[in-house]
Design a protein around this motif. Structure first.
Motif, short mmCIF file in Angstrom:
data_model
loop_
_atom_site.label_atom_id
_atom_site.label_comp_id
_atom_site.label_asym_id
_atom_site.label_seq_id
_atom_site.Cartn_x
_atom_site.Cartn_y
_atom_site.Cartn_z
N TYR A 52 -20.54 -23.51 22.55
CA TYR A 52 -21.57 -23.90 23.53
C TYR A 52 -22.95 -23.89 22.88
N GLU A 53 -23.25 -22.82 22.17
CA GLU A 53 -24.55 -22.70 21.51
C GLU A 53 -24.73 -23.82 20.48
N ALA A 54 -23.69 -24.12 19.72
CA ALA A 54 -23.77 -25.19 18.72
C ALA A 54 -23.97 -26.55 19.38
N ALA A 55 -23.27 -26.78 20.50
CA ALA A 55 -23.44 -28.05 21.22
C ALA A 55 -24.85 -28.18 21.79
N MET A 56 -25.41 -27.09 22.26
CA MET A 56 -26.78 -27.11 22.76
C MET A 56 -27.76 -27.40 21.61
N ALA A 57 -27.50 -26.82 20.46
CA ALA A 57 -28.36 -27.07 19.30
C ALA A 57 -28.25 -28.53 18.87
N ASP A 58 -27.04 -29.10 18.91
CA ASP A 58 -26.86 -30.51 18.56
C ASP A 58 -27.67 -31.41 19.50
N GLU A 94 -7.04 -11.72 21.07
CA GLU A 94 -7.04 -13.17 21.02
C GLU A 94 -7.98 -13.75 22.09
N GLN A 95 -7.97 -13.16 23.27
CA GLN A 95 -8.86 -13.62 24.34
C GLN A 95 -10.32 -13.36 24.00
N ARG A 96 -10.58 -12.20 23.40
CA ARG A 96 -11.96 -11.90 22.98
C ARG A 96 -12.42 -12.91 21.93
N GLN A 97 -11.54 -13.21 20.98
CA GLN A 97 -11.88 -14.19 19.95
C GLN A 97 -12.17 -15.55 20.58
N MET A 98 -11.35 -15.96 21.53
CA MET A 98 -11.56 -17.25 22.19
C MET A 98 -12.88 -17.24 22.96
N PHE A 99 -13.19 -16.15 23.62
CA PHE A 99 -14.43 -16.04 24.38
C PHE A 99 -15.63 -16.19 23.46
N VAL A 100 -15.63 -15.45 22.36
CA VAL A 100 -16.75 -15.52 21.41
C VAL A 100 -16.85 -16.93 20.81
N GLN A 101 -15.72 -17.50 20.44
CA GLN A 101 -15.73 -18.85 19.86
C GLN A 101 -16.23 -19.89 20.87
N THR A 102 -15.89 -19.69 22.14
CA THR A 102 -16.36 -20.60 23.18
C THR A 102 -17.88 -20.52 23.32
N LEU A 103 -18.42 -19.31 23.33
CA LEU A 103 -19.88 -19.16 23.40
C LEU A 103 -20.55 -19.75 22.16
#
Length: 165
Positions: A155-161, A143-152
């Motif tokens: 972040y990448e999507a927000a930077m693209a926006d 679950e923590q790994r999933q949250m980490f990947v989803q957080t990255l």
């Protein structure tokens, strides 16, 4: 552009761990160091003349990690169009890095793989990053790994926006 959140509390009022602003400060220091370290990994001499771009590294990493696969499977893993992958595969095939062969189960399909002659060089080059990620992710729960990947990803999507503004 201003940095939002200046002067806010460093602690998290909702419990243990840093508040959002303190976490942002830590990440603003960490991200350039991570990118810098990745950029300092030397390209093996055998591959220096091939002008490999970051998009090529992602494709090669998929093939190393998951083994030979079709262009469509690669496109799905890389989250790009099959035509984009097909162009990259064609380019890397001409450079002697990749090979395409018929799928024995379905002769209409082509399987893409790293050539035997380049595999050891590419493997040793990209293994350092994979090892570092494994070391960082192993202690986490699924679950923590999933949250980490989803957080990255967020972040990448927000930077693209922000690039579209």
């Amino acid at each position: 552009m201003s940095i939002e959140g200046r002067g806010r509390r460093k602690t998290n009022p909702n419990g243990p761990g840093p508040g959002v602003d303190e976490a942002i400060r830590a990440l603003l220091l960490l991200m350039p160091r991570m990118v810098g370290r990745a950029k300092r990994i030397p390209v093996p001499e055998e591959l220096q003349s091939l002008s490999l771009a970051p998009r090529h590294l992602s494709l090669l990493s998929c093939l190393l990690f998951d083994g030979p696969m079709t262009v469509n499977d690669l496109a799905a893993r890389l989250e790009v169009a099959p035509t984009t992958v097909s162009l990259m595969v064609g380019e890397l095939s001409r450079k002697g890095i990749l090979e395409r062969r018929e799928d024995e189960a379905d002769r209409r399909r082509r399987i893409v793989s790293i050539t035997d002659s380049k595999r050891p060089t590419i493997d040793s080059w990209l293994a350092r990053g994979a090892h570092a990620w494994r070391q960082a992710l192993n202690p986490l729960t699924p679950e923590q790994r999933q949250m980490f990947v989803q957080t990255l990803q967020a972040y990448e999507a927000a930077m693209a926006d922000r690039e579209d503004d």
